[in-house]
Design a protein around this motif. Structure first.
Motif, mmCIF file in Angstrom:
data_model
loop_
_atom_site.group_PDB
_atom_site.id
_atom_site.type_symbol
_atom_site.label_atom_id
_atom_site.label_comp_id
_atom_site.label_asym_id
_atom_site.label_seq_id
_atom_site.Cartn_x
_atom_site.Cartn_y
_atom_site.Cartn_z
ATOM 1 N N ALA A 40 -26.397 -0.313 -45.411
ATOM 2 C CA ALA A 40 -25.503 -0.755 -44.760
ATOM 3 C C ALA A 40 -25.329 -2.176 -44.591
ATOM 4 O O ALA A 40 -24.225 -2.943 -44.678
ATOM 5 C CB ALA A 40 -25.037 -0.104 -43.168
ATOM 6 N N LEU A 41 -26.343 -3.116 -44.186
ATOM 7 C CA LEU A 41 -26.514 -4.498 -43.992
ATOM 8 C C LEU A 41 -26.433 -5.101 -45.131
ATOM 9 O O LEU A 41 -25.739 -6.276 -45.066
ATOM 10 C CB LEU A 41 -27.819 -4.684 -43.261
ATOM 11 C CG LEU A 41 -28.052 -4.113 -41.778
ATOM 12 C CD1 LEU A 41 -29.606 -4.817 -41.167
ATOM 13 C CD2 LEU A 41 -27.162 -5.017 -40.711
ATOM 14 N N ARG A 42 -26.393 -4.737 -46.376
ATOM 15 C CA ARG A 42 -25.889 -5.619 -47.452
ATOM 16 C C ARG A 42 -24.408 -5.900 -47.579
ATOM 17 O O ARG A 42 -24.147 -6.785 -47.958
ATOM 18 C CB ARG A 42 -26.367 -4.569 -48.641
ATOM 19 C CG ARG A 42 -27.602 -4.398 -49.340
ATOM 20 C CD ARG A 42 -27.328 -3.734 -50.621
ATOM 21 N NE ARG A 42 -26.774 -4.189 -51.653
ATOM 22 C CZ ARG A 42 -26.012 -3.791 -52.712
ATOM 23 N NH1 ARG A 42 -26.137 -2.455 -52.679
ATOM 24 N NH2 ARG A 42 -25.361 -4.365 -53.437
ATOM 25 N N TYR A 43 -23.789 -5.326 -46.929
ATOM 26 C CA TYR A 43 -22.418 -5.326 -46.761
ATOM 27 C C TYR A 43 -21.870 -6.244 -45.575
ATOM 28 O O TYR A 43 -20.696 -6.693 -45.652
ATOM 29 C CB TYR A 43 -21.563 -4.098 -46.654
ATOM 30 C CG TYR A 43 -22.205 -3.160 -47.950
ATOM 31 C CD1 TYR A 43 -21.963 -3.505 -49.128
ATOM 32 C CD2 TYR A 43 -22.781 -1.793 -47.750
ATOM 33 C CE1 TYR A 43 -22.132 -2.733 -50.386
ATOM 34 C CE2 TYR A 43 -23.186 -1.160 -48.768
ATOM 35 C CZ TYR A 43 -23.047 -1.796 -50.013
ATOM 36 O OH TYR A 43 -23.588 -0.909 -51.263
ATOM 37 N N VAL A 44 -22.663 -6.648 -44.835
ATOM 38 C CA VAL A 44 -22.403 -7.490 -43.548
ATOM 39 C C VAL A 44 -22.156 -8.836 -44.018
ATOM 40 O O VAL A 44 -20.797 -9.406 -43.623
ATOM 41 C CB VAL A 44 -23.507 -7.517 -42.661
ATOM 42 C CG1 VAL A 44 -23.078 -8.507 -41.579
ATOM 43 C CG2 VAL A 44 -23.796 -6.338 -42.029
ATOM 44 N N GLY A 45 -22.611 -9.471 -45.076
ATOM 45 C CA GLY A 45 -22.342 -10.736 -45.437
ATOM 46 C C GLY A 45 -21.157 -10.816 -46.107
ATOM 47 O O GLY A 45 -20.053 -11.505 -45.588
ATOM 48 N N PRO A 46 -20.586 -10.027 -47.111
ATOM 49 C CA PRO A 46 -19.445 -10.031 -47.873
ATOM 50 C C PRO A 46 -18.091 -9.584 -46.728
ATOM 51 O O PRO A 46 -17.224 -10.563 -46.890
ATOM 52 C CB PRO A 46 -19.584 -9.272 -48.911
ATOM 53 C CG PRO A 46 -20.932 -8.574 -49.020
ATOM 54 C CD PRO A 46 -21.863 -9.381 -48.044
ATOM 55 N N ALA A 47 -18.390 -8.800 -45.967
ATOM 56 C CA ALA A 47 -17.489 -8.197 -45.170
ATOM 57 C C ALA A 47 -16.998 -9.128 -43.811
ATOM 58 O O ALA A 47 -15.807 -9.479 -43.955
ATOM 59 C CB ALA A 47 -17.723 -6.995 -44.355
ATOM 60 N N VAL A 48 -17.991 -9.830 -43.272
ATOM 61 C CA VAL A 48 -17.858 -10.685 -42.478
ATOM 62 C C VAL A 48 -17.387 -11.864 -42.725
ATOM 63 O O VAL A 48 -16.084 -12.533 -42.174
ATOM 64 C CB VAL A 48 -19.099 -10.935 -41.438
ATOM 65 C CG1 VAL A 48 -18.733 -11.984 -40.387
ATOM 66 C CG2 VAL A 48 -19.412 -9.651 -40.810
ATOM 67 N N LEU A 49 -17.773 -12.388 -43.735
ATOM 68 C CA LEU A 49 -17.218 -13.782 -44.358
ATOM 69 C C LEU A 49 -15.941 -13.741 -44.916
ATOM 70 O O LEU A 49 -14.891 -14.428 -44.734
ATOM 71 C CB LEU A 49 -18.113 -14.535 -45.333
ATOM 72 C CG LEU A 49 -19.630 -14.706 -44.774
ATOM 73 C CD1 LEU A 49 -20.521 -15.169 -45.643
ATOM 74 C CD2 LEU A 49 -19.333 -15.866 -43.675
ATOM 75 N N ALA A 50 -15.586 -12.710 -45.484
ATOM 76 C CA ALA A 50 -13.909 -12.182 -46.067
ATOM 77 C C ALA A 50 -13.229 -12.280 -44.844
ATOM 78 O O ALA A 50 -12.087 -12.735 -44.803
ATOM 79 C CB ALA A 50 -14.090 -10.973 -46.911
ATOM 80 N N ALA A 51 -13.573 -11.364 -43.613
ATOM 81 C CA ALA A 51 -12.699 -11.405 -42.505
ATOM 82 C C ALA A 51 -12.573 -12.731 -41.909
ATOM 83 O O ALA A 51 -11.428 -12.994 -41.326
ATOM 84 C CB ALA A 51 -13.279 -10.270 -41.652
ATOM 85 N N VAL B 183 -18.231 -15.783 -50.417
ATOM 86 C CA VAL B 183 -17.896 -14.324 -50.651
ATOM 87 C C VAL B 183 -17.980 -14.037 -51.981
ATOM 88 O O VAL B 183 -18.664 -12.872 -52.194
ATOM 89 C CB VAL B 183 -16.585 -14.126 -49.996
ATOM 90 C CG1 VAL B 183 -15.938 -12.727 -50.331
ATOM 91 C CG2 VAL B 183 -16.498 -14.187 -48.730
ATOM 92 N N VAL B 184 -17.332 -14.909 -52.791
ATOM 93 C CA VAL B 184 -17.408 -14.609 -54.160
ATOM 94 C C VAL B 184 -19.027 -14.304 -54.884
ATOM 95 O O VAL B 184 -19.239 -13.596 -55.569
ATOM 96 C CB VAL B 184 -16.754 -15.607 -54.924
ATOM 97 C CG1 VAL B 184 -16.971 -15.505 -56.509
ATOM 98 C CG2 VAL B 184 -15.133 -15.558 -55.098
ATOM 99 N N ALA B 185 -19.735 -15.323 -54.338
ATOM 100 C CA ALA B 185 -21.071 -15.463 -54.570
ATOM 101 C C ALA B 185 -21.795 -14.047 -54.096
ATOM 102 O O ALA B 185 -22.849 -13.651 -54.744
ATOM 103 C CB ALA B 185 -21.826 -16.758 -54.125
ATOM 104 N N MET B 186 -21.417 -13.441 -53.035
ATOM 105 C CA MET B 186 -21.964 -12.359 -52.431
ATOM 106 C C MET B 186 -21.589 -11.222 -53.213
ATOM 107 O O MET B 186 -22.101 -10.042 -52.829
ATOM 108 C CB MET B 186 -21.721 -12.415 -51.168
ATOM 109 C CG MET B 186 -22.456 -13.312 -50.171
ATOM 110 S SD MET B 186 -22.329 -13.164 -48.302
ATOM 111 C CE MET B 186 -23.706 -14.050 -47.881
ATOM 112 N N VAL B 187 -20.413 -11.171 -53.711
ATOM 113 C CA VAL B 187 -19.863 -9.982 -54.258
ATOM 114 C C VAL B 187 -20.639 -9.601 -55.643
ATOM 115 O O VAL B 187 -20.315 -10.446 -56.718
ATOM 116 C CB VAL B 187 -18.482 -9.984 -54.601
ATOM 117 C CG1 VAL B 187 -17.731 -8.921 -55.634
ATOM 118 C CG2 VAL B 187 -17.544 -9.973 -53.464
ATOM 119 N N ILE B 188 -21.584 -8.611 -55.956
ATOM 120 C CA ILE B 188 -22.439 -8.707 -56.981
ATOM 121 C C ILE B 188 -22.067 -7.398 -57.566
ATOM 122 O O ILE B 188 -22.912 -7.158 -58.771
ATOM 123 C CB ILE B 188 -23.921 -8.909 -56.622
ATOM 124 C CG1 ILE B 188 -24.219 -7.968 -55.282
ATOM 125 C CG2 ILE B 188 -24.426 -10.369 -56.402
ATOM 126 C CD1 ILE B 188 -25.802 -8.097 -55.010
#
Lengths: 106, 235
Positions: A40-51, B183-188
């Motif tokens: 689940a922690l894999r998705y913390v980065g993209p989710a929080v930064l997108a928010a 974010v784009v860089a983290m979307v893999i």
């Protein structure tokens, strides 16, 4: 606002900020996290930064809330440029130029 | 392994900047400049004494929360201001949890210091860094050693010269553009894409929640969505 009052305010926020950053690192470091939590922690980065991006451009606190065409153009160009060239400097420059151009046109 | 690390540490008694960290940090420092500058302008406009407002760049070191803190101070109750700043910062709990497995292999002094400089950019850099613990430590500390003083310098410049920069330049949008790139860089893969897209959408829908808690709720919904997509594919 008095000096004492604002010092107290800053102190509380400073301690709270440190604890929010240190808590999991200090508490969890002795043992391994369950596999499900790790996944689940894999998705913390993209989710929080997108928010975070959303709250930056559509700041609920500001009087002129909402997203302008110029901001959308900047975000779209920045995303495309980074996907293609993976350079954050190019991402910033291209996004700002798109923002300025669309702002002048609209 | 601990003995070899110690002897290497002793040989490198003077801390050397990690070249990769410098290379990776520089582009991320650029957007911190307009953001810190904007913050400096707000500090000089704040109802707080300027010195106390500026001290947030040293003791809080979290741009979005500082911005909320100095703009709300004096205009809302202390409880409201504190809650707002801490809710904005609550994303750090997730950063902290995400870094915990890496930090588990680090000495206590580093685990105590590292959180102090755990800003969005340092998280983004740290979480994408793998390698042996000593290398990670030097990488992370180099990032911190670049971001921490830079933040104070640009905030101070904003306090001193903010009035001279035309607001029409629209530099306030710069942080959003840079975070979009990150974010784009983290979307893999598909699951990370779903996590980011659902988080953004949910945050838009939840924008009206009090104290900016929409940011947190939206992010958690995004994490759940990414996890669900991954689970469905593998399970």
């Amino acid at each position: 606002m008095s000096v004492a009052e604002s010092v107290l305010l800053v102190a509380i926020v400073a301690v709270g900020t440190y604890l929010s950053r240190a808590g999991m690192i200090l508490l969890l470091s002795g043992r391994d996290l369950p596999d499900r939590v790790l996944r689940a922690l894999r998705y913390v980065g993209p989710a929080v930064l997108a928010a975070l991006v959303v709250t930056f451009v559509a700041d609920p606190e500001e009087a002129n809330r909402g997203v302008s065409a110029a901001e959308l153009a900047g975000l779209a160009v920045s995303a495309s440029v980074h996907a293609r060239w993976k350079s954050l400097v190019a991402t910033l420059v291209a996004g700002m130029i798109a923002f300025w151009v669309v702002r002048e046109l609209v | 392994m601990p003995s070899s690390t110690t002897s290497r540490d002793r040989r490198q008694a003077r801390f050397k900047l990690h070249q990769d960290a410098v290379r990776d940090s520089l582009p991320l420092l650029i957007p911190a400049v307009p953001f810190g500058f904007v913050l400096g302008v707000e500090i000089s406009d704040s109802l707080m004494p300027v010195g106390v407002g500026f001290s947030t760049s040293v003791v809080v070191f979290a741009g979005a929360a500082q911005l909320a803190l100095v703009t709300l101070a004096g205009t809302a109750s202390v409880v409201t201001v504190v809650l707002t700043a801490l809710v904005i910062n609550a994303r750090h709990v997730m950063y902290s949890a995400a870094l915990a497995p890496v930090m588990a292999r680090q000495p206590l002094w580093f685990r105590a210091i590292a959180p102090f400089v755990l800003v969005d950019q340092v998280f983004a850099l740290g979480i994408s860094r793998s390698g042996d613990p000593a290398d990670f430590r030097r990488y992370y500390l180099t990032c911190g050693a670049l971001f921490f003083p830079t933040w104070q310098v640009v905030t101070a410049l904003g306090v001193l010269f903010g009035a001279a920069v035309p607001e029409s330049l629209g530099l306030g949008v710069a942080p959003a553009l840079m975070f979009t790139g990150i974010v784009v860089a983290m979307v893999i893969d598909r699951a990370t894409l779903v996590a980011a897209a659902v988080a953004a959408l949910a945050t838009i829908l939840l924008l009206d929640l009090p104290n900016r808690s929409g940011l947190l709720c939206g992010a958690m919904i995004g994490v759940a969505a990414g996890y669900a997509v991954e689970g469905r594919r593998t399970g």
